[in-house]
Design an enzyme around this catalytic site. Structure first.
Site, PDB file in Angstrom:
ATOM      1  N   GLU A 126      32.000  18.119  22.770  1.00 13.33           N
ATOM      2  CA  GLU A 126      31.158  17.471  22.354  1.00 13.33           C
ATOM      3  C   GLU A 126      31.382  15.764  21.157  1.00 13.33           C
ATOM      4  O   GLU A 126      30.157  15.511  21.092  1.00 13.33           O
ATOM      5  CB  GLU A 126      31.129  18.511  20.574  1.00 13.33           C
ATOM      6  CG  GLU A 126      30.181  20.025  21.438  1.00 13.33           C
ATOM      7  CD  GLU A 126      30.725  20.573  19.857  1.00 13.33           C
ATOM      8  OE1 GLU A 126      29.418  21.126  19.083  1.00 13.33           O
ATOM      9  OE2 GLU A 126      31.915  20.987  19.657  1.00 13.33           O
ATOM     10  N   CYS A 149      24.936  20.275  35.220  1.00 13.51           N
ATOM     11  CA  CYS A 149      24.368  21.576  35.376  1.00 13.51           C
ATOM     12  C   CYS A 149      23.087  22.212  36.564  1.00 13.51           C
ATOM     13  O   CYS A 149      22.991  23.069  36.815  1.00 13.51           O
ATOM     14  CB  CYS A 149      23.078  21.768  33.937  1.00 13.51           C
ATOM     15  SG  CYS A 149      21.990  21.470  34.148  1.00 13.51           S
ATOM     16  N   ASP A 164      -2.694   0.140  31.599  1.00 14.03           N
ATOM     17  CA  ASP A 164      -1.092  -0.339  31.887  1.00 14.03           C
ATOM     18  C   ASP A 164      -2.256  -1.182  32.177  1.00 14.03           C
ATOM     19  O   ASP A 164      -1.870  -2.503  32.404  1.00 14.03           O
ATOM     20  CB  ASP A 164       0.258  -0.801  31.997  1.00 14.03           C
ATOM     21  CG  ASP A 164       0.705  -0.029  30.969  1.00 14.03           C
ATOM     22  OD1 ASP A 164       0.390  -0.660  29.421  1.00 14.03           O
ATOM     23  OD2 ASP A 164       2.046   0.589  31.138  1.00 14.03           O
ATOM     24  N   GLN A 179      24.240  31.004  26.656  1.00 13.73           N
ATOM     25  CA  GLN A 179      25.258  30.727  25.886  1.00 13.73           C
ATOM     26  C   GLN A 179      26.297  31.617  25.504  1.00 13.73           C
ATOM     27  O   GLN A 179      27.505  31.305  25.474  1.00 13.73           O
ATOM     28  CB  GLN A 179      26.120  29.334  24.880  1.00 13.73           C
ATOM     29  CG  GLN A 179      24.838  27.810  25.468  1.00 13.73           C
ATOM     30  CD  GLN A 179      24.763  26.829  24.113  1.00 13.73           C
ATOM     31  OE1 GLN A 179      23.457  26.927  23.837  1.00 13.73           O
ATOM     32  NE2 GLN A 179      26.098  26.250  24.403  1.00 13.73           N
TER      33      GLN A 179
END
Length: 1301
Positions: free
Chosen positions: A1233, A85, A335, A739
């Protein structure tokens, strides 16, 4: 500074919190004393412009562009197909570029570390890393061998010699070399300024705040005395997000970064003193050098601190965040603090007229209310001591993702022994992440002094730690048991490390650690992955025909240079306004009143848009009485503010006051929906055979259920709309990231009450969508259009990441309940399943998702007697929507779960059960559609072979015998993915092709480019059909003006249907040109076109495809809802750490049948990207809501998608050879997909590893694992003495802090 004012839009806004790397830029500073220039990467979204005085900022535009020259980094990222993209590409480029500026020949470790702070949702990282490898000095893959064969391809001789197999998706020969002498120089005027200008105090005044940057310590102390509440800001990584996301406001900010005293680095006899303003990257470098210079026994503290620094944030964060800021903020997620506190580090403090030193541990002495440091005091420097003989120091952390993630729990531990013994002289243990700040286990440490370092001490220590560190049930969030387990597991790990060190010191006296325990002392490291991609090339193809070749994405170079334009990059329109939405904070309520008075008085506020401003259809009501507004989920849009800037609009939106009357019930989970009988109709059912009778005759029956969490789309470009009223005839241009432009046009026209022919929707490209930019985008576009209509100005609406995640919904959470009957030999005879999906507050696409989950639930298996139900639950969550895979990844996971359940029960291996029940010959599905499973079996066998499954399974069993705390698992999963949209009209498509008299071609169609390369493939189609080079064909944009009524780009169908339409248009044109070509066969394309024009032959044509003939009759439970099937198989191997639940993906082999690929580079990119998204769905991505229905995971800080560290270390993808598909363009198959489901091979490999742990420990009872299979679940399933302690310790308070969906 906005991108608008300088018109540099390459740097992207992705999350606003430094978590995704889309906005990475390079900062360069000059140090006049050393005459050195320092380059470092940083997140633009956190960098205050005031902090950049005297610095040079290089954005992606400064690296290279198509107008000047493309930089090798940009070229290689594009040509290696590392951009889909394209939204994350500028950030990737800047991270790699900065590394190369500092180090033109980096190692692969440096390269992979440089990308830890950059997320990509499309590619799965493999092609990005391929581009990176070309710059690394050691070649990672041995592909350079003479025969071009790769190390992964040991079974080279298995490949059929007849077929031309290719493994190269790009050619390194065409890359320009990296030439460090050609880079931009540091601006000489900044150099002169740094050398000649005396340092002076800088003061910048904004609309609401003042920034003061002093130059001396005394001046800083005066400022702090005058403004004790003003925060000190160096990297802005803590104050920035607080101001942005939590509404904290500071009228005065003090920036001490230029003060020399705060930047000291001094080596003393007893350790190192580091200035509080030193960046964490600098600290990391200093410690690394110190470790190489000093003897080992002196550097144990340095090593432990360095261990934490490696994974703290990404490089961009470490480059700006300061050591002092990390300490003073006293966040429980630090941390560094536990290990610094345990190591007796000392803080050097100063205030006006006073200096003092205190142990760092003092600031954590009594928890949160600690005020050891007064508000006038500042931290000048930190002293980190050398370790001594007989002293051991370690640091640990466990986070939702190995890199660039805040910890769930961390720890710092130190022990000092009496000289030459194992008797504890001093012990110090600190934990972080447990409660709201770092916490010390004082009692435990005191009690254990004088004990020997042995098992007895270990048992007592664990008991004491659990007593002392009481985790409040609700205060610390969920994960209470997990955090407690980690507290003792970390201590145990420290215990083993020290035992091992004692043995090194004196092997005769100390036994050390048994062999099978040792592997747990090594943490998982991120290595540069090796990968191979195999596809079939056609040697007889004409060189001009681009179809079937790995061609670079048409916009790839522009993605990498930042020239590719997305909605938010469009230049501002004169008088443009910005819109911010106001959302509901209640899940189910009646709105009593909306008070906008304060908001309207805010600076720059233009107007407030409410339901009363909608001229026609209001899609926002969910009741018949328009006067009363009901809200039915948190995040529902109630009203919106328009103002002259994004900042003003957001400030005003925060001031809108809404009064609610809460309504009952509030339904959030599927279980609550079932209890309240809250469903959307219809419920769906499919049945074949006689299920009840079959259950009577089987040998065995298992029953169970699995919960599958939702998933956020996390497209990199958030929802974006620009609505521009044209000023006449009610026309409006809508530029939108969607879309489905046609539905946007329809919804906007309906809400404005104008015909659709007045609304023009334009989509150039979309920065990722995955199903999330359909109906929700229509609602948002309507809001913007209503605002534009009311104000007669252009309105821009760009959702922040947090709002986007809150408002838009995602993949449906899912519960699958099953009852399965089978024979002792593994044949499954009967299955009865029920699926519940959490639809959210409106139907959206949920019924369709439920239907697809039923139609595809059989996956690859033939089940003679089958009954399955699906219900969509109506809840008070934002409506869930379409998401890549559309129900299949959930229902097929349920299926694979009962397959492994049957394997457990029969004692056969899961792959045997899969083989026994797989479709073998031509058959019918459970809804009576015919299928030929030949390619399913080919994929399965080829995957078995390529992955060397059986020999590796043996190796896994061997490894597990020899390692107690680390286990490997392996799994292989087949897939059948039906292609189709269920009804013909959903797959129609149209195209429009113009040929201009100079012979160039303009192509447009109804498909949307969102990273899947559809425009590239359409140009390939047109090039083949018209027989002209791709360079002569241009695609401009998808628009409702050129192609009306286009269907959505969904369901993997974009290339299939639009390709047919483009082919149709090209053939129409060619037919018209044929007589002219016949007359002049030797002529050129340009001759023919010129002649055609002179003969008045039309050079423009539309193409059309009616769609696939698909249908489904739910009354009868039969039909032909699909056109064809894709097949695949994936084998994955993992390794887990049983003490923490952490895991590493070692290897994945995928074989996919995708017909004849139109573009193997794009298609393999789709498979890998989907697979990694699947890893996210099944093992990492966890959505959490508060009991009131408020989404807690609202950005990359809380919601972890896979990063570079999560992809398999060996990753191979093969496309099944000689597969034909008569139904689609050029025998290809729609690929978008299918690959996502294969990510569950990792889920089942993890299950395999957990099973081997449980078998070894004699835990024979069945266990269930839910998705996502996070470290927390893995740890809980690997039951041992430490998890046992949890069940005995008192359980947490009853109210949950968050609900996991």
């Amino acid at each position: 500074m906005t991108a608008f004012s300088v018109r540099l839009t390459g740097t992207k806004y992705g999350c606003g919190g430094g978590g995704c790397g889309a906005c990475t830029v390079m900062i360069s500073t000059y140090e006049p004393t050393s005459k050195k220039i320092r380059h470092y990467s940083a997140n633009a979204c956190l960098l205050p412009i005031c902090s950049l005085y005297g610095a040079a900022v290089t954005t992606v535009e400064g690296v290279g562009s198509t107008k000047t020259r493309i930089h090798p980094v940009q070229e290689r990222l594009a040509k290696c197909h590392g951009s889909q993209c394209g939204f994350c590409s500028p950030g990737m480029v800047m991270s790699i570029y900065t590394l190369l500026r500092n180090n033109p020949e980096p190692t692969s470790e440096q390269m992979i570390a440089a990308l830890a702070g950059n997320l990509c949702r499309c590619t799965g990282y493999r092609p990005i890393l391929d581009a990176c490898k070309t710059f690394c000095k050691e070649s990672v893959c041995c592909q350079r061998k003479a025969n071009g064969k790769c190390c992964l391809d040991q079974e080279g001789d298995l490949i059929d010699k007849e077929e031309k197999i290719s493994t190269r998706l790009f050619s390194t020969d065409e890359f320009q070399p990296l030439d460090p002498t050609q880079e931009l120089i540091f601006p000489p005027e900044l150099m002169r300024m740094a050398e000649n200008q005396p340092k002076r105090t800088l003061v910048f005044c904004g609309e609401r705040m003042t920034w003061i940057s002093p130059v001396s310590l005394d001046e800083l102390l005066d400022l702090k005395a005058a403004h004790p509440k003003a925060p000190l800001v160096v990297g802005n990584t803590s104050v920035g997000p607080e101001m942005k996301f939590r509404g904290v406001f500071h009228p005065i900010v003090i920036a001490p970064a230029r003060i020399l005293d705060l930047n000291v680095v001094t080596h003393m006899d007893d350790g190192l003193t580091l200035g509080a303003a030193c960046s964490l990257s600098l600290v990391k470098d200093i410690l690394t050098n110190a470790i190489s210079e000093f003897p080992e026994e002196k550097t144990k503290v340095f090593c432990a601190v360095l261990q934490q620094l490696r994974t703290l944030g990404g490089e961009q964060i470490r480059n700006v965040a300061s050591l002092g800021g990390n300490i003073i903020s006293r966040k429980s997620t630090s941390d560094l603090n536990p290990v610094l506190a345990a190591s007796n580090c000392v803080l050097n403090l100063a205030s006006k007229g006073r200096k003092r030193q205190i142990p760092l541990s003092d600031i954590f002495a009594d928890g949160v209310g600690n005020n050891t440091i007064t508000s006038e005091e500042i931290l000048v420097s930190v002293h980190i001591p050398h370790s001594r003989k007989g002293e051991y120091v370690s640091a640990f952390r466990q986070a939702p993702r190995r890199e660039n993630a805040l910890p769930i729990t961390n720890a710092g531990m130190r022990v000092l022994f009496e000289d030459g013994t194992d008797i504890i002289k001093d012990l110090s243990i600190f934990y972080g992440g447990a409660i709201s700040t770092t916490i010390c286990a004082k009692q435990t440490c005191w009690t254990l002094i004088g004990r020997h370092w042995n098992e007895q001490m270990l048992d007592e220590a664990c008991r004491l730690l659990l007593q002392e560190i009481a985790l409040p049930g609700s205060a610390s969030g969920e994960k209470v048991d997990y955090k407690k387990t980690l507290i003792v597991s970390f201590f145990y790990r420290f215990f083993l490390e020290v035992l091992q060190s004692l043995k090194k010191m004196d092997p005769c006296h100390y036994p050390g650690v048994p062999m099978e325990y040792r592997s747990v002392l090594q943490d998982f490291q991120t290595k540069m992955p090796q990968s191979i991609q195999i596809y079939q090339a056609n040697p007889s193809q004409s060189p001009q025909d681009p179809v079937g070749r790995p061609i670079m994405h048409q916009s790839g170079i522009m993605h990498a240079t930042g020239e590719a334009v997305y909605v938010d990059d469009l230049p501002s329109v004169d008088g443009e306004l910005f819109l911010a939405v106001v959302t509901s904070s209640r899940a189910h309520a009646k709105i009593v009143s909306i008070d906008t008075s304060e908001a309207l008085q805010g600076p720059g506020v233009f107007d407030i848009i409410t339901a009363h401003d909608v001229p026609a259809t209001n899609e926002f009501y969910y009741s018949d009485d328009p006067e009363i507004i009901f809200v039915i989920c948190v995040g529902q849009i109630v009203c919106a503010v328009v103002a002259d800037s994004d900042v003003h609009a957001k400030q005003a939106a925060a001031k809108v006051k809404i009064e609610y009357e809460v309504l009952e019930p509030v339904i959030l989970t599927i279980e609550e929906a079932i209890k309240h009988n809250s469903f959307f109709e219809p419920k769906r059912k499919l049945e074949q055979g006689n299920v009840d009778q079959a259950f009577e005759t089987v040998d065995n029956i298992i029953e169970g259920e699995i919960h599958i969490g939702g998933q956020e789309h996390f497209y990199m470009e958030t929802q974006s709309v620009l609505a521009v009223p044209k000023g006449e005839d009610k026309e409006m241009d809508v530029y939108v990231s969607t879309q489905h432009p046609a539905i946007i046009q329809e919804m906007v026209a309906a809400s404005l009450g104008v015909p659709a022919n007045r609304i023009m929707c334009h989509v150039k490209r979309v920065g990722g969508a995955f199903g999330g930019k359909l109906l929700k985008t229509g609602l948002l576009a309507s809001v913007a259009a209503v605002a534009a209509n009311k104000t007669s100005r252009a309105v821009r609406l760009i959702l922040s990441r947090g709002d986007d995640m809150l408002i838009t919904g995602g993949r449906h959470p899912f519960i699958g309940k099953y009852k399965v009957g089978f024979m002792n030999d593994g044949r499954i005879r009967a299955v009865d399943t029920k699926y519940y999906i959490n639809a959210g507050c409106t139907p959206d696409e949920s019924i369709l998702v439920a239907e697809v989950s039923l139609l595809k639930m059989d996956n690859a298996y033939k089940i003679p007697n089958l009954r399955c139900w699906a219900c969509a639950c109506k809840t008070n969550l934002p409506s869930n929507a379409a998401f890549r895979g559309f129900g299949f990844p959930q229902s097929a996971l349920v299926t694979e779960t009962w397959i492994t359940g049957v394997a457990d029960k029969t004692g056969l291996s899961p792959e045997k059960i899969r083989e026994i029940n797989m479709y073998k010959e031509n058959a019918q599905t459970h809804f009576k559609q015919k299928l030929d499973p030949q390619n399913l079996i080919r994929c399965w066998n080829e995957c078995m072979e390529k992955s060397a499954y059986y020999s590796r399974k043996t190796a896994v069993i061997e490894f597990n015998k020899q390692n107690y705390w680390k286990k490997k698992g392996i799994a292989i999963v087949p897939m059948k993915f039906p292609f189709g949209l269920g009804t013909r009209y959903l797959s129609q498509a149209a195209a429009l092709v113009h040929i201009y008299t100079d012979g160039s071609v303009l192509l447009t169609h109804g498909g949307i480019e969102m990273g899947q390369g559809i425009h590239t493939k359409m140009i390939q189609v047109a090039s083949r059909e018209l027989n002209i080079p791709m360079s002569r064909i241009h695609f401009c944009e998808t628009s409702t003006r050129t192609v009306p009524n286009a269907c959505a780009s969904v369901g993997s169908a974009g290339t299939d249907v639009n390709g047919m339409a483009v082919k149709d248009a090209c053939q129409t044109l060619l037919k018209r040109l044929q007589p002219i070509i016949n007359k002049n066969p030797k002529g050129t394309w340009n001759d023919w076109i010129k002649e055609a024009f002179e003969q008045s032959v039309s050079l423009s044509a539309t193409g059309y495809f009616r769609g696939y003939d698909e249908n489904m009759d739910w009354e009868k439970g039969e039909g032909q809802p699909f056109t064809y099937f894709l097949y695949g198989a994936a084998c994955s191997e993992v390794e887990i750490n049983c003490l923490t639940g952490d895991h590493k993906n070692l290897r994945t082999d995928i074989v996919m049948d995708i017909g004849c690929s139109i573009n193997p580079a794009v298609d393999i990119g789709q498979i890998e990207g989907a697979f990694v998204q699947g890893i996210g769905l099944y093992t990492m991505e966890e959505l959490k809501y508060s009991p009131e229905g408020v989404l807690c995971t609202r950005g990359p800080d809380q919601y972890k998608i896979p990063a570079v560290c999560d992809i398999p270390e060996q990753f191979s993808v093969s496309l099944l050879s000689s597969s034909q598909n008569p139904y689609a363009i050029y025998a290809s198959k729609g690929i978008g997909e299918a690959g996502l489901f294969l990510g569950c091979s990792v889920f089942f490999a993890l299950r395999d590893a957990v099973t081997s742990v449980r078998n070894e420990r004699g835990l024979k009872n069945t266990f269930s694992l839910n998705s996502p299979l996070t470290a927390e679940q893995i740890r809980a399933s690997c039951a041992d003495d430490f998890t046992e302690m949890m069940t005995n310790s008192e359980s947490a308070s009853s109210t949950p802090w968050v609900i996991s969906m």
